[in-house]
Enzyme design. Sequence first.
Site, PDB file in Angstrom:
ATOM      1  N   TYR A  53       0.803  -1.248   0.004  1.00 43.41           N
ATOM      2  CA  TYR A  53      -0.109   0.156  -0.068  1.00 43.41           C
ATOM      3  C   TYR A  53       0.819   1.166   0.061  1.00 43.41           C
ATOM      4  O   TYR A  53       0.376   2.341  -0.546  1.00 43.41           O
ATOM      5  CB  TYR A  53      -0.820  -0.184   1.319  1.00 43.41           C
ATOM      6  CG  TYR A  53      -2.261  -1.143   0.904  1.00 43.41           C
ATOM      7  CD1 TYR A  53      -3.289  -0.615  -0.253  1.00 43.41           C
ATOM      8  CD2 TYR A  53      -1.926  -2.421   1.290  1.00 43.41           C
ATOM      9  CE1 TYR A  53      -3.997  -1.440  -0.589  1.00 43.41           C
ATOM     10  CE2 TYR A  53      -3.166  -3.339   0.810  1.00 43.41           C
ATOM     11  CZ  TYR A  53      -4.041  -3.015   0.020  1.00 43.41           C
ATOM     12  OH  TYR A  53      -5.275  -3.779  -0.307  1.00 43.41           O
ATOM     13  N   ASN A  87     -13.162   3.258  -6.119  1.00 42.91           N
ATOM     14  CA  ASN A  87     -11.858   3.322  -6.171  1.00 42.91           C
ATOM     15  C   ASN A  87     -11.274   3.787  -4.676  1.00 42.91           C
ATOM     16  O   ASN A  87     -11.822   4.822  -4.011  1.00 42.91           O
ATOM     17  CB  ASN A  87     -11.480   4.345  -7.295  1.00 42.91           C
ATOM     18  CG  ASN A  87     -11.964   3.769  -8.512  1.00 42.91           C
ATOM     19  OD1 ASN A  87     -12.253   2.606  -8.419  1.00 42.91           O
ATOM     20  ND2 ASN A  87     -11.923   4.725  -9.524  1.00 42.91           N
ATOM     21  N   ASP A  89      -8.380   5.433  -4.899  1.00 42.29           N
ATOM     22  CA  ASP A  89      -7.637   6.751  -5.214  1.00 42.29           C
ATOM     23  C   ASP A  89      -8.337   7.961  -4.577  1.00 42.29           C
ATOM     24  O   ASP A  89      -9.618   7.814  -4.754  1.00 42.29           O
ATOM     25  CB  ASP A  89      -7.003   6.823  -6.734  1.00 42.29           C
ATOM     26  CG  ASP A  89      -8.221   6.788  -7.652  1.00 42.29           C
ATOM     27  OD1 ASP A  89      -8.989   7.745  -7.872  1.00 42.29           O
ATOM     28  OD2 ASP A  89      -8.391   5.689  -8.506  1.00 42.29           O
ATOM     29  N   HIS A 104     -14.787   1.495  -0.721  1.00 46.19           N
ATOM     30  CA  HIS A 104     -13.575   0.421  -0.288  1.00 46.19           C
ATOM     31  C   HIS A 104     -12.463   1.172   0.339  1.00 46.19           C
ATOM     32  O   HIS A 104     -11.574   0.645   0.457  1.00 46.19           O
ATOM     33  CB  HIS A 104     -13.371  -0.007  -1.595  1.00 46.19           C
ATOM     34  CG  HIS A 104     -14.302  -1.278  -2.220  1.00 46.19           C
ATOM     35  ND1 HIS A 104     -14.067  -1.607  -3.595  1.00 46.19           N
ATOM     36  CD2 HIS A 104     -15.331  -1.705  -1.579  1.00 46.19           C
ATOM     37  CE1 HIS A 104     -15.323  -2.493  -3.735  1.00 46.19           C
ATOM     38  NE2 HIS A 104     -15.984  -2.504  -2.464  1.00 46.19           N
TER      39      HIS A 104
HETATM   40  P1  OAD Z   1     -12.425  -4.142 -12.461  1.00 41.22           P
HETATM   41  O1  OAD Z   1     -10.874  -4.320 -12.582  1.00 41.22           O
HETATM   42  O2  OAD Z   1     -13.073  -5.550 -11.911  1.00 41.22           O
HETATM   43  O3  OAD Z   1     -13.194  -3.631 -13.446  1.00 41.22           O
HETATM   44  C1  OAD Z   1     -12.520  -2.574 -14.340  1.00 41.22           C
HETATM   45  C2  OAD Z   1     -13.765  -2.186 -15.185  1.00 41.22           C
HETATM   46  O4  OAD Z   1     -13.020  -0.965 -16.053  1.00 41.22           O
HETATM   47  C3  OAD Z   1     -13.791  -3.359 -16.344  1.00 41.22           C
HETATM   48  O5  OAD Z   1     -14.994  -3.492 -16.827  1.00 41.22           O
HETATM   49  C4  OAD Z   1     -13.088  -2.840 -17.706  1.00 41.22           C
HETATM   50  O6  OAD Z   1     -13.695  -3.015 -18.994  1.00 41.22           O
HETATM   51  C5  OAD Z   1     -13.142  -1.285 -17.344  1.00 41.22           C
HETATM   52  N1  OAD Z   1     -12.354  -0.428 -17.954  1.00 41.22           N
HETATM   53  C6  OAD Z   1     -11.133  -0.687 -18.500  1.00 41.22           C
HETATM   54  N2  OAD Z   1     -10.317   0.352 -19.020  1.00 41.22           N
HETATM   55  C7  OAD Z   1     -11.237   1.509 -18.961  1.00 41.22           C
HETATM   56  C8  OAD Z   1     -11.468   2.854 -19.588  1.00 41.22           C
HETATM   57  N3  OAD Z   1     -10.392   3.390 -20.045  1.00 41.22           N
HETATM   58  N4  OAD Z   1     -12.530   3.551 -19.570  1.00 41.22           N
HETATM   59  C9  OAD Z   1     -13.650   2.923 -18.780  1.00 41.22           C
HETATM   60  N5  OAD Z   1     -13.661   1.775 -18.313  1.00 41.22           N
HETATM   61  C10 OAD Z   1     -12.412   0.995 -18.445  1.00 41.22           C
HETATM   62  O7  OAD Z   1     -12.482  -3.009 -11.150  1.00 41.22           O
HETATM   63  P2  OAD Z   1     -13.859  -2.648 -10.476  1.00 41.22           P
HETATM   64  O8  OAD Z   1     -15.135  -2.892 -10.966  1.00 41.22           O
HETATM   65  O9  OAD Z   1     -13.592  -1.262  -9.936  1.00 41.22           O
HETATM   66  O10 OAD Z   1     -12.404  -4.152  -4.463  1.00 41.22           O
HETATM   67  O11 OAD Z   1     -13.465  -3.641  -9.146  1.00 41.22           O
HETATM   68  C11 OAD Z   1     -14.253  -3.459  -7.933  1.00 41.22           C
HETATM   69  C12 OAD Z   1     -13.522  -4.088  -6.879  1.00 41.22           C
HETATM   70  O12 OAD Z   1     -12.843  -5.214  -6.993  1.00 41.22           O
HETATM   71  C13 OAD Z   1     -12.455  -2.880  -6.590  1.00 41.22           C
HETATM   72  O13 OAD Z   1     -12.677  -1.968  -5.749  1.00 41.22           O
HETATM   73  C14 OAD Z   1     -11.562  -3.910  -5.828  1.00 41.22           C
HETATM   74  C15 OAD Z   1     -11.468  -5.122  -6.397  1.00 41.22           C
HETATM   75  O14 OAD Z   1     -11.397  -6.279  -5.873  1.00 41.22           O
HETATM   76  C16 OAD Z   1     -11.567  -4.044  -3.145  1.00 41.22           C
HETATM   77  O15 OAD Z   1     -10.221  -3.676  -3.049  1.00 41.22           O
HETATM   78  C17 OAD Z   1     -12.374  -4.652  -2.123  1.00 41.22           C
END
Ligand code: OAD
Length: 241
Positions: A53, A87, A89, A104
């Site tokens: 982290y 996120n 960030d 989160h």
């Molecule tokens: P994911 O990594 O699961 O999904 C990211 C999404 O962003 C995918 O659907 C991609 O297609 C999309 N993506 C990629 N590049 C992009 C761009 N330039 N513009 C728009 N979309 C884009 O991430 P999250 O859904 O945020 O949890 O994941 C949820 C949680 O899973 C996170 O908060 C984290 C992780 O485990 C914890 O840390 C508890």
Amino acid sequence: MTKIVVFSGAGLSAESGIPTFRGTNGLWEGHPIEDIATPLGWKRNPQLVLDFYAQRYGQMQNCQPNAAHFAISKLAAIFEVVCITQNIDTLLEKAGVNDVWHLHGRIDYHKCEWHFGIPPLDADWQCDYRHAITQPTKLGDLCPQCGRQLRPDVVWFGEAVDMRVDDLYEILPQIDVLIGIGTSALVYPAANLLRFFAGVKDKYFIDPHPNYDALPDFNIIQGAATEEMPKLVELLRAKNS
Ligand code: OAD
């Protein structure tokens, strides 16, 4: 005034240089998730977790908001917007958005290791210490309230998520537009938000690879956040002014 919820995930910050979570063989920056994002990983090797982290914190200092963060900031200047993000960030804040709900946690805060989740299930209290940081947390940085080790203010797998249910129920009847952006909508309970707002009529979702199963009645905009979010802001401005 039109009220809008923006629900974001890692894809919102991808074009700022912060990698997303899926599609990396279960590894986060080379680490198995269970080593650096679970209570068990913390118990086994807190130094590894703190190092991980600390790197994320350093990465954050060097990342800047992208056109999608700025477009959301612009949206918030025109309409009443609630930003709910998965996120850790703070790029939305850097772009000028106030009051972001970080489901989160936040990389620029730490908390007591007995804050949510870590205490044994039979413990009858939890320490609520949580504070902003100006440098990464180190082993031996102790909670000023109870003397336990401090840890990143990040929700790990297997831990409770504060979904701010009371706040959600309060805003639900007022919301006119829901925008999902850059999330796989695979991680619960956060992904339940899309269902929670199912009754909202005007719904959009921006993602280059949308999870169609989770988005039955959304206007799906297949594309990158930086390209599509500024266009959606202009569309909503034209539609609602
Ligand atoms: P994911 O990594 O699961 O999904 C990211 C999404 O962003 C995918 O659907 C991609 O297609 C999309 N993506 C990629 N590049 C992009 C761009 N330039 N513009 C728009 N979309 C884009 O991430 P999250 O859904 O945020 O949890 O994941 C949820 C949680 O899973 C996170 O908060 C984290 C992780 O485990 C914890 O840390 C508890």
